[in-house]
Design a protein around this motif. Structure first.
Motif, mmCIF file in Angstrom:
data_model
loop_
_atom_site.group_PDB
_atom_site.id
_atom_site.type_symbol
_atom_site.label_atom_id
_atom_site.label_comp_id
_atom_site.label_asym_id
_atom_site.label_seq_id
_atom_site.Cartn_x
_atom_site.Cartn_y
_atom_site.Cartn_z
ATOM 1 N N GLN A 152 79.636 90.598 61.609
ATOM 2 C CA GLN A 152 80.239 89.398 61.034
ATOM 3 C C GLN A 152 80.509 89.554 59.541
ATOM 4 O O GLN A 152 81.533 89.064 59.048
ATOM 5 N N ASP A 153 79.621 90.204 58.804
ATOM 6 C CA ASP A 153 79.865 90.312 57.360
ATOM 7 C C ASP A 153 80.947 91.343 57.064
ATOM 8 O O ASP A 153 81.712 91.211 56.108
ATOM 9 N N ASP A 154 81.070 92.351 57.946
ATOM 10 C CA ASP A 154 82.214 93.264 57.832
ATOM 11 C C ASP A 154 83.508 92.483 58.036
ATOM 12 O O ASP A 154 84.509 92.705 57.320
ATOM 13 N N ALA A 155 83.477 91.572 59.034
ATOM 14 C CA ALA A 155 84.674 90.756 59.304
ATOM 15 C C ALA A 155 85.053 89.964 58.052
ATOM 16 O O ALA A 155 86.238 89.880 57.692
ATOM 17 N N GLY A 168 77.517 101.653 64.234
ATOM 18 C CA GLY A 168 76.540 101.111 63.290
ATOM 19 C C GLY A 168 75.875 99.879 63.867
ATOM 20 O O GLY A 168 75.024 99.993 64.742
ATOM 21 N N ASN A 169 76.323 98.714 63.410
ATOM 22 C CA ASN A 169 75.725 97.466 63.909
ATOM 23 C C ASN A 169 75.687 97.426 65.435
ATOM 24 O O ASN A 169 74.731 96.940 66.034
ATOM 25 N N VAL A 170 76.774 97.901 66.031
ATOM 26 C CA VAL A 170 76.877 98.042 67.490
ATOM 27 C C VAL A 170 77.593 99.378 67.734
ATOM 28 O O VAL A 170 78.133 99.977 66.797
ATOM 29 N N PRO A 192 83.522 101.888 52.375
ATOM 30 C CA PRO A 192 82.615 101.958 53.524
ATOM 31 C C PRO A 192 81.703 100.729 53.588
ATOM 32 O O PRO A 192 81.072 100.360 52.600
ATOM 33 N N LEU A 193 81.655 100.136 54.790
ATOM 34 C CA LEU A 193 80.841 98.925 55.001
ATOM 35 C C LEU A 193 79.777 99.161 56.066
ATOM 36 O O LEU A 193 79.136 98.207 56.523
ATOM 37 N N GLY A 194 79.639 100.408 56.495
ATOM 38 C CA GLY A 194 78.658 100.732 57.529
ATOM 39 C C GLY A 194 78.016 102.068 57.199
ATOM 40 O O GLY A 194 78.115 102.553 56.064
ATOM 41 N N LEU A 232 81.096 101.008 48.107
ATOM 42 C CA LEU A 232 80.395 100.870 49.382
ATOM 43 C C LEU A 232 79.301 99.811 49.333
ATOM 44 O O LEU A 232 78.761 99.497 48.275
ATOM 45 N N MET A 233 78.992 99.279 50.523
ATOM 46 C CA MET A 233 77.810 98.431 50.652
ATOM 47 C C MET A 233 76.713 99.291 51.254
ATOM 48 O O MET A 233 76.876 99.864 52.330
ATOM 49 N N GLY A 234 75.595 99.351 50.541
ATOM 50 C CA GLY A 234 74.466 100.115 51.074
ATOM 51 C C GLY A 234 73.372 100.237 50.041
ATOM 52 O O GLY A 234 73.603 100.067 48.850
ATOM 53 N N ALA A 273 64.122 101.017 53.456
ATOM 54 C CA ALA A 273 65.532 101.419 53.547
ATOM 55 C C ALA A 273 66.447 100.291 54.000
ATOM 56 O O ALA A 273 66.074 99.449 54.823
ATOM 57 N N GLU A 274 67.652 100.343 53.461
ATOM 58 C CA GLU A 274 68.727 99.421 53.854
ATOM 59 C C GLU A 274 69.424 100.018 55.088
ATOM 60 O O GLU A 274 69.554 101.238 55.203
ATOM 61 N N PHE A 275 69.929 99.158 55.957
ATOM 62 C CA PHE A 275 70.463 99.587 57.260
ATOM 63 C C PHE A 275 71.524 100.694 57.175
ATOM 64 O O PHE A 275 71.402 101.731 57.836
ATOM 65 N N ASN A 276 72.585 100.491 56.396
ATOM 66 C CA ASN A 276 73.703 101.450 56.412
ATOM 67 C C ASN A 276 73.258 102.854 56.002
ATOM 68 O O ASN A 276 73.751 103.857 56.541
ATOM 69 N N LEU A 284 75.442 87.573 52.570
ATOM 70 C CA LEU A 284 76.719 88.042 53.119
ATOM 71 C C LEU A 284 77.020 89.371 52.420
ATOM 72 O O LEU A 284 77.584 89.400 51.335
ATOM 73 N N HIS A 285 76.656 90.466 53.076
ATOM 74 C CA HIS A 285 76.642 91.759 52.385
ATOM 75 C C HIS A 285 78.041 92.332 52.078
ATOM 76 O O HIS A 285 78.414 92.552 50.924
ATOM 77 N N ASP A 286 78.780 92.651 53.156
ATOM 78 C CA ASP A 286 79.942 93.533 53.002
ATOM 79 C C ASP A 286 81.106 92.988 52.150
ATOM 80 O O ASP A 286 81.783 93.774 51.471
HETATM 81 C C1 BDR Z 1 74.476 96.097 56.155
HETATM 82 O O1 BDR Z 1 74.007 96.354 57.461
HETATM 83 C C2 BDR Z 1 74.808 95.712 58.406
HETATM 84 O O2 BDR Z 1 74.013 95.061 59.347
HETATM 85 C C3 BDR Z 1 75.729 94.785 57.663
HETATM 86 O O3 BDR Z 1 76.990 94.736 58.286
HETATM 87 C C4 BDR Z 1 75.814 95.407 56.295
HETATM 88 O O4 BDR Z 1 76.838 96.355 56.221
HETATM 89 C C5 BDR Z 1 73.427 95.301 55.396
HETATM 90 O O5 BDR Z 1 72.231 96.021 55.310
#
Ligand code: BDR
Ligand code: CA
Length: 313
Positions: free
Chosen positions: A14-17, A40-42, A126-128, A152-154, A167-170, A242-244
């Motif tokens: 959703q935040d990528d959207a 990534g997310n899915v 990059p968002l993932g 990038l988001m990360g 650690a952050e997800f991406n 709302l990250h991305d």
């Molecule tokens: C990041 O991880 C994903 O779940 C989100 O879309 C975002 O890119 C935040 O840690």
């Protein structure tokens, strides 16, 4: 100034959207050359489909969408359905896309685009997980000096982690890829959790989106309503981060953000802190700076921009 040419590399989410919609609603500042999906997310089968769903929601079916890598460079894929739902875009009821997926592999699109266009005119967003970007850099090292910037988001420093305590997800999902990107020498700007945890989608901000009464703003509000539950329970805050869209907001209004040009390295060996972004925020080493690491944001300015631009679609 002409709009900035970008490629969005993404795992919607959703935040990528929100990030994609913000870019597509800002044609004066941003020209989206293409969208490359990554696992990534899915899984990839869903992220490439979700990218097309988002383009159709925006009425921008002319933006080419490519499928990229379906797994991290060397590790097993970790996904985040617990945050984003089964589809990755849970919340609104959105139709399956009609627009086609491009035949070309996302990594080849990135390489070809960078080689075909004048040097330093294409920005990668990059968002993932950084799998597609690292694969492109590995396969075609000549592109590194052709990239204008990677935004990038990360990662995280003060906020440390969200998928593990460290650690952050991406970054966690593909730390080897992140390591390649951070060592590439490319001009890089990072939106870490330190920034994104300041842009909270409060009820008031969701109401502002709904008040626009457009299909895009309604869908975004429904998406936020969905993942809001997980994060507000987790953090006990007024709203979910709302990250991305911080990435695309930065391209439109860089003055909303502030940070430091510092050294950032990726932990790839330790089991306990795998994927940690070791950010020398305080300048305690003599390691050479390699990234603009953002630390603060004008959150209301960000939401005003997001709402205004989504309402244009
Ligand atoms: C990041 O991880 C994903 O779940 C989100 O879309 C975002 O890119 C935040 O840690
Ligand atoms: Ca994402």
């Amino acid at each position: 100034m002409p709009p900035r040419d970008i490629i969005i590399d993404t795992d919607p989410g959703q935040d990528d959207a929100a990030a994609i919609l913000l870019a597509l609603g800002s044609p004066d500042e941003i020209n989206v050359l293409g969208i490359t999906a990554v696992a990534g997310n899915v899984p990839l089968a869903l992220t490439q489909k979700n990218a097309r769903i988002v383009c159709e929601l925006a009425g921008k079916t002319n933006v080419p969408v490519f499928a990229g890598c379906d797994a991290p460079l060397v590790r097993k894929l970790v996904t985040a359905e617990h945050v984003h739902g089964k589809t990755g875009l849970d919340g609104p009821a959105l139709p399956d896309p009609d627009m086609p997926l491009q035949d070309q592999h996302g990594v080849d699109f990135i390489i070809e685009t960078l080689r075909a266009r004048p040097a330093e005119t294409v920005t990668l967003c990059p968002l993932g997980p950084l799998t597609n970007i690292a694969t492109a850099l590995q396969r075609a090292p000549d592109i590194a000096e052709r990239i204008q910037e990677i935004v990038l988001m990360g990662g995280a420093y003060f906020e440390v982690g969200n998928i593990t305590p460290a650690a952050e997800f991406n970054i966690y999902v593909d730390p080897e890829a992140a390591d390649i990107v951070f060592k590439s020498g490319v001009n890089t700007t990072i939106m870490p959790l330190d920034v994104t945890h300041k842009v909270l989608v409060t009820l008031k901000r969701i109401d502002a989106l709904r008040a626009q009464a457009t299909p895009v703003c309604d869908a975004m509000a429904d998406m936020v309503d969905f993942f809001e539950r997980f994060d507000t329970d987790k953090y006990g805050s007024d709203g979910a981060p709302l990250h991305d869209p911080c990435v695309t907001a930065y391209l439109i209004k860089p003055e909303l953000f502030s940070g430091r040009f510092i050294n950032v390295e990726i932990e790839t060996l330790s089991e306990l802190t795998l994927g940690m972004t070791v950010a020398d925020w305080w300048g305690v080493t003599d390691r050479a700076p390699n990234a603009m690491f953002m630390g603060d944001v004008d959150a209301q300015g960000f939401f005003d921009l997001l709402t205004e631009r989504l309402a244009r679609l």
